[in-house]
Scaffold this motif. Structure first.
Motif: not given
Length: 112
Positions: A8-32
């Motif tokens: 699954i792909v996840l994204a932040p709901v709101v922006d964090q401070a500059p230099g951190q993850v934000g709404t433009g960041t995408r996380f691709v998760y793996h689980e085993r």
């Protein structure tokens, strides 16, 4: 327990401070077998990785990231996994930097 995070792909709901993850960041998760890992990029993040474990609806992981200003940062995060009424996954996160001062909370949700 909420469904698997694998693929699954996840994204932040709101922006964090500059230099951190934000709404433009995408996380691709793996689980085993209770192991979690993800790659992430976007916004102020050039490349990021996280690795950890999942026990039920609790995830415990460490992260490392390279930012657009060529600096790096590391930290620790504990997340609670829930399933939204529309079936998407939400992670409510409590995080703290290990490479500098600071901590906070954030929410990421599955992107469809």
């Amino acid at each position: 327990m909420a469904r698997s995070l694998d693929g699954i792909v996840l994204a932040p709901v709101v922006d964090q401070a500059p230099g951190q993850v934000g709404t433009g960041t995408r996380f691709v998760y793996h689980e085993r077998d209770g192991r979690i890992w993800a790659e992430y990029t976007g916004g102020d993040i050039v490349r990021g990785y996280l690795v950890g474990t999942r026990a039920g609806d609790r995830i415990d992981f460490r992260y490392v990231q390279l930012r657009t200003d060529a600096t790096t940062a590391t930290g620790h995060c504990v997340s609670e996994v829930t399933e939204l009424p529309d079936g998407r996954i939400r992670l409510a996160e409590s995080w703290e930097w290990e490479s500098r001062e600071g901590s906070g909370t954030s929410v990421v949700e599955e992107v469809r």
